[in-house]
Design a protein around this motif. Structure first.
Motif, PDB file in Angstrom:
ATOM      1  N   SER A 669      -0.541  -8.991 -12.826  1.00 15.96           N
ATOM      2  CA  SER A 669       1.023  -8.822 -12.376  1.00 15.96           C
ATOM      3  C   SER A 669       2.023  -9.061 -13.452  1.00 15.96           C
ATOM      4  O   SER A 669       2.956  -8.216 -13.729  1.00 15.96           O
ATOM      5  CB  SER A 669       1.235  -9.991 -11.200  1.00 15.96           C
ATOM      6  OG  SER A 669       2.664 -10.091 -11.239  1.00 15.96           O
ATOM      7  N   ASP A 672       1.845  -5.606 -15.190  1.00 16.07           N
ATOM      8  CA  ASP A 672       2.361  -4.524 -14.530  1.00 16.07           C
ATOM      9  C   ASP A 672       3.800  -4.649 -14.484  1.00 16.07           C
ATOM     10  O   ASP A 672       4.600  -3.586 -14.936  1.00 16.07           O
ATOM     11  CB  ASP A 672       1.966  -4.729 -13.168  1.00 16.07           C
ATOM     12  CG  ASP A 672       2.382  -3.662 -12.071  1.00 16.07           C
ATOM     13  OD1 ASP A 672       2.428  -2.592 -12.547  1.00 16.07           O
ATOM     14  OD2 ASP A 672       2.703  -4.235 -11.006  1.00 16.07           O
ATOM     15  N   GLN A 676       6.430  -1.570 -16.172  1.00 17.02           N
ATOM     16  CA  GLN A 676       7.511  -1.172 -15.521  1.00 17.02           C
ATOM     17  C   GLN A 676       8.846  -1.450 -16.268  1.00 17.02           C
ATOM     18  O   GLN A 676       9.659  -0.470 -16.368  1.00 17.02           O
ATOM     19  CB  GLN A 676       7.652  -1.811 -14.241  1.00 17.02           C
ATOM     20  CG  GLN A 676       6.494  -1.833 -13.313  1.00 17.02           C
ATOM     21  CD  GLN A 676       6.015  -0.392 -12.974  1.00 17.02           C
ATOM     22  OE1 GLN A 676       6.813   0.564 -13.086  1.00 17.02           O
ATOM     23  NE2 GLN A 676       4.608  -0.272 -12.781  1.00 17.02           N
ATOM     24  N   LEU A 704      -3.042   0.106 -15.492  1.00 21.74           N
ATOM     25  CA  LEU A 704      -1.621  -0.338 -14.979  1.00 21.74           C
ATOM     26  C   LEU A 704      -0.743   0.110 -15.758  1.00 21.74           C
ATOM     27  O   LEU A 704       0.589   0.275 -15.520  1.00 21.74           O
ATOM     28  CB  LEU A 704      -1.695  -1.851 -15.262  1.00 21.74           C
ATOM     29  CG  LEU A 704      -2.462  -2.690 -14.377  1.00 21.74           C
ATOM     30  CD1 LEU A 704      -2.500  -4.193 -14.887  1.00 21.74           C
ATOM     31  CD2 LEU A 704      -1.972  -2.606 -13.137  1.00 21.74           C
ATOM     32  N   ALA A 732      -5.705   4.224 -11.413  1.00 20.09           N
ATOM     33  CA  ALA A 732      -4.296   3.752 -11.096  1.00 20.09           C
ATOM     34  C   ALA A 732      -4.122   3.743  -9.565  1.00 20.09           C
ATOM     35  O   ALA A 732      -3.648   2.609  -9.174  1.00 20.09           O
ATOM     36  CB  ALA A 732      -3.299   4.605 -11.671  1.00 20.09           C
ATOM     37  N   ASP A 733      -4.574   4.778  -8.833  1.00 19.94           N
ATOM     38  CA  ASP A 733      -4.424   4.617  -7.451  1.00 19.94           C
ATOM     39  C   ASP A 733      -5.233   3.323  -6.870  1.00 19.94           C
ATOM     40  O   ASP A 733      -4.819   2.664  -5.978  1.00 19.94           O
ATOM     41  CB  ASP A 733      -5.142   5.884  -6.654  1.00 19.94           C
ATOM     42  CG  ASP A 733      -4.133   7.125  -7.032  1.00 19.94           C
ATOM     43  OD1 ASP A 733      -3.017   6.773  -7.463  1.00 19.94           O
ATOM     44  OD2 ASP A 733      -4.568   8.227  -7.062  1.00 19.94           O
ATOM     45  N   ARG A 736      -3.471   0.066  -7.504  1.00 19.52           N
ATOM     46  CA  ARG A 736      -2.473  -0.044  -6.559  1.00 19.52           C
ATOM     47  C   ARG A 736      -2.908  -0.555  -5.311  1.00 19.52           C
ATOM     48  O   ARG A 736      -2.451  -1.608  -4.798  1.00 19.52           O
ATOM     49  CB  ARG A 736      -1.672   1.302  -6.479  1.00 19.52           C
ATOM     50  CG  ARG A 736      -0.278   1.154  -7.465  1.00 19.52           C
ATOM     51  CD  ARG A 736       0.614   2.376  -7.184  1.00 19.52           C
ATOM     52  NE  ARG A 736       0.149   3.762  -7.126  1.00 19.52           N
ATOM     53  CZ  ARG A 736      -0.165   4.138  -8.433  1.00 19.52           C
ATOM     54  NH1 ARG A 736       0.442   3.742  -9.282  1.00 19.52           N
ATOM     55  NH2 ARG A 736      -0.639   5.448  -8.341  1.00 19.52           N
ATOM     56  N   THR A 739      -4.110  -4.305  -5.358  1.00 20.35           N
ATOM     57  CA  THR A 739      -3.068  -5.079  -5.750  1.00 20.35           C
ATOM     58  C   THR A 739      -2.949  -6.040  -4.481  1.00 20.35           C
ATOM     59  O   THR A 739      -2.563  -5.289  -3.513  1.00 20.35           O
ATOM     60  CB  THR A 739      -1.650  -4.467  -6.254  1.00 20.35           C
ATOM     61  OG1 THR A 739      -2.199  -3.738  -7.466  1.00 20.35           O
ATOM     62  CG2 THR A 739      -0.804  -5.761  -6.919  1.00 20.35           C
TER      63      THR A 739
END
Ligand code: PEP
Ligand code: MG
Length: 761
Positions: A669, A672, A676, A704, A732-733, A736, A739
């Motif tokens: 996290s 991540d 972002q 990520l 990546a999918d 996600r 998560t």
């Protein structure tokens, strides 16, 4: 040259007379036990002591009374003490002499009725030392309260050396019992230790035993001895010069640096002077060297300062060299016919001694002592051989020419491996060799995923010898240049010119490929010997990295000045380690700005482009990201420290290092959020801790959104293979989707994903 026979001429000092008599005893006939009995009688008579006893160390840290005059003879071979028990045990434990006017006042005094020692009050005990090992204790006692003179204690210390030779010379009855137990010597054995350098290798054991047995302790002619000593010193110095020249020719830079420092020690007047002084007391050159070495070893036993310990062990190596030159040998390495594939096993070894074994024959190194920051660890890395230290008892458990597998990756060695282990090793080696070939073929191919996404793979470096790996691996640049490493291998702080020279060489060798220099990350477990030790209860949480740089701005400014100068008008990237708040980054950056102003004022070229970044290692930065990203040109995650601080788990402590998984939800996290934030700010993000070089971790990082990884050179091939076998979109999918689903490590899920999608892990 000393002779073995002859009595002391009349009119010489009592010290020399005793030495001369001792020589007669040593040269005489009889068993070692008989000679030891004579020695204690001689000492008692010459030193006017009512008691003289000799205790030797037996297996299990026990001291056994081996000879005595004055105590009950029945107690010989019966009285035993633990190391640390009683006065004798205290001397053995501390490796220091002890002189007491009244032994009974001492808190460590332990009365042994069988010895009949109750009437004796005064006591001197000296350790019987050989190298830095205590082999026993020699004592004298008197009935009256007596203050022994310094000279008497010194005489006893010299005699203790003779006894040490008697024990080590293999003449003492039951010598094998005196050393460690031989039980199980022929069995396969696994010994765990600490990794100094990773990798896997096999060879035949060569025990590095530089010690030369000293047969003559007492000089016949002091001038002759001084002459022999002078000549051996000169030979040693010139052979070290040759070694320096050889490593220079081989282009090995850091070991050469270390060797040159070492060469300087070889001229140390204090040390050479003390040896000459000992010769003047009547010792042979060999005995004098041993004498001075024993003193140093005894001091070393208590020192915790790694720098001083390192320096003293340099002197120990020099002493060995001198002894070998006196014996007409050039080095421990040339003393025996050596196998082609050597696993060198040593209690400890100096950098020059290691290099003595020369050209590619050493396949691995195993030590009883030695830390990851020691010089020899750095040389082992430069030679690219697996090395494991802190292998307890290895010197006594390995026999010369035993087959040994050294598994640096798992911090273990396998001695006399059983056939099935040997088979496994062979398979593993073949696999590694095949992989290496495959990875080498990838060197010129881009690190591009199957769906066309380019990932930058860079190297972590710190030694000049790391730089050729840039071309070999096809890495995109150096994502982390640890500037503290060159500082750590020097014995003095490198000034601005020396630093400039080093950085200019790094930039030049990297050519077109970018290098990210990290400013000094010292403190914690990385100490700079010459800066003095700062006692810290929690070094990892203490004064380290940029904190030191900001508190010692002159030091940081000098480094920044050298970096600006070293870049010489080319692009420059710098990052600061351990930043915990914006203000620290601002202050560090303003020091850099001041150096750029200075360069301009001096009319020097400034970098054609400049990128100044912050490492993300302290979790507090996570709550300052937008402000940080307004100031920093890039961020680089140091997963080693970030993991340490996020989970409050010391990375240097074997009980906590590796306890928490970077593939756990909290860590992922954090990554991540960083991805972002950097994306939103349009700033590059890279990851340069160890995790970046591990396939499953790298897989998660890329999934990520991390697009730049920096790792040890040995990891580039397999990470590139992984990247080239991967499709990022579906990964990546998948991440996600996962998560928030898993409360624990994503590792099993990612491994399964990799398997199902044909990703090379
Ligand atoms: C890290 O902390 O992950 C890092 C790259 O720096 P170092 O290992 O040198 O502390
Ligand atoms: Mg770090």
């Amino acid at each position: 040259m000393a002779s073995k026979t002859g009595s002391a001429p009349p009119g010489i000092s009592p010290h020399r007379r005793l030495l001369a008599r001792l020589r007669d005893v040593m040269a005489g006939s009889g068993t070692a036990q008989a000679r030891l009995d004579k020695i204690v009688r001689l000492i008692a008579a010459e030193m006017v002591a009512e008691v003289c006893s000799c205790y030797l160390i037996r297996p299990g840290e026990t001291l056994e009374l081996f000879a005595t005059v004055g105590l009950n003879p029945e107690a010989v071979h019966r009285t035993r003490l633990r190391v640390g028990e009683g006065l004798v045990g205290a001397v053995a434990r501390s490796a220091e002499s002890m002189a007491l006017a009244d032994a009974r006042d001492h808190p460590a005094f332990a009365y042994r009725p069988e010895t009949g020692e109750d009437p004796y009050r005064s006591f001197v005990g000296v350790p019987i030392l050989r190298g830095s090992k205590v082999r026993g204790v020699l004592t004298i006692q008197n009935k009256i309260r007596r203050h022994y003179a310094e000279e008497e204690i010194e005489t006893l210390q010299t005699i203790a050396m003779v006894v040490a030779e008697l024990v080590a010379g293999g003449e003492m009855g039951g010598r094998t019992e005196l050393a460690s137990s031989d039980a199980g010597a022929a069995m396969p054995t696994r010994i765990g230790g600490t990794t100094l350098n990773g990798g896997l290798a096999q060879g035949l054991a060569v025990l590095h035993r530089p010690q030369v047995t000293i047969r003559e302790m007492v000089a016949d002619n002091i001038d002759d001895e001084l002459e022999r000593f002078g000549e051996a010193t000169r030979t040693m110095q010139s052979s070290l010069d040759q070694l320096v020249a050889r490593t220079r020719k081989a282009g090995i830079d850091e070991p050469r640096d270390i060797l040159e420092t070492f060469r300087m020690f070889a001229e140390d007047r204090g040390w050479l002077g003390r040896i000459a002084e000992a010769i003047r007391t009547g010792l042979t050159a060999e005995a004098a060297i041993q004498r001075v070495r024993n003193d140093m070893s005894a001091r070393m036993a208590h020192l915790t300062d790694p720098y001083i310990r390192e320096r003293l062990s340099d002197f120990e190596e020099l002493a060995n060299r001198l002894l070998m030159h006196l014996a007409g040998r050039t080095s421990a390495a040339s003393a025996e016919a050596l196998p082609d594939e050597i696993v060198l096993v040593a209690r400890s070894i100096g950098p020059a001694e290691l290099l003595d074994y020369g050209d590619g024959r050493i396949k691995a190194l195993v030590l009883e002592e030695g830390s990851a920051t020691s010089h020899v660890a750095i040389v082992a890395r430069a030679l690219d051989i697996p090395a494991v230290s802190r292998c307890a008892g290895v010197m006594s458990q390995v026999e010369p020419l035993d087959p040994v597998i050294v598994d640096g990756d798992n911090a273990q060695i396998l001695v006399r491996p059983a056939e099935d282990v040997q088979d496994l090793f062979n398979e593993n080696q073949a696999l590694r060799a095949r992989r290496r070939r495959e990875y080498a073929e990838l060197a010129d191919l881009p690190a591009e995923t199957r769906d066309g996404l380019r990932v930058s793979l860079a190297l972590n470096a710190g030694l000049l010898v790391d730089l050729p790996h840039l071309a070999e691996t096809g890495a995109d640049g150096i994502g982390l240049y640890r500037t503290e490493i060159p500082f750590m291998v020097r014995s003095a702080y490198p000034d601005v010119d020396a630093q400039t020279d080093l950085y200019a060489r790094v930039v030049a060798q990297a050519g077109d490929k970018p290098v990210v220099f990290r400013t000094l990350d010292i403190g914690g477990d990385k100490t700079l010997p010459y800066l003095g030790e700062v006692e810290q209860e929690n070094p990892a949480l203490g004064w380290r990295a940029v904190r030191i740089g900001l508190d010692r701005p002159a030091m940081l400014r000098q480094q920044l000045r050298a970096l600006v100068r070293g870049a010489a008008g080319r692009p420059l990237s710098i990052m600061f380690p351990m930043v915990a708040e914006i203000g620290e980054f601002d202050r560090a950056r303003s020091l850099l700005d001041a150096e750029l102003d200075r360069a301009r004022a001096e009319g020097r070229p400034t970098p054609s482009s400049l990128a100044v970044g912050s490492m993300v290692e302290v979790p507090a930065l996570m709550w300052q990201l937008p402000e940080l990203l307004r100031r920093a040109d890039f961020l680089a995650v140091g997963t080693n420290d970030l993991l340490q601080y996020l989970f409050a788990a010391d990375r240097a402590n074997p009980l906590t290092a590796g306890r928490y998984d970077p593939l756990s939800p909290p860590f992922l996290s954090v990554i991540d959020q960083l991805v972002q934030a950097c994306r939103a700010a349009g700033k590059p993000l890279s990851v340069c801790g160890e995790a970046a070089g591990r396939p499953v971790e790298a897989l998660a990082l890329i999934g990520l959104g991390v697009r730049a990884l920096s790792m040890a050179p040995g990891s580039v091939g397999r990470i590139k293979a992984m990247v080239r076998s991967l499709e990022v979109g579906p990964l990546a999918d998948y991440l996600r989707m996962m998560t928030g689903r898993s409360a624990s490590s994503m590792r099993p899920a990612l491994l399964a994903y990799a398997r199902d999608h044909g990703i090379s892990i």
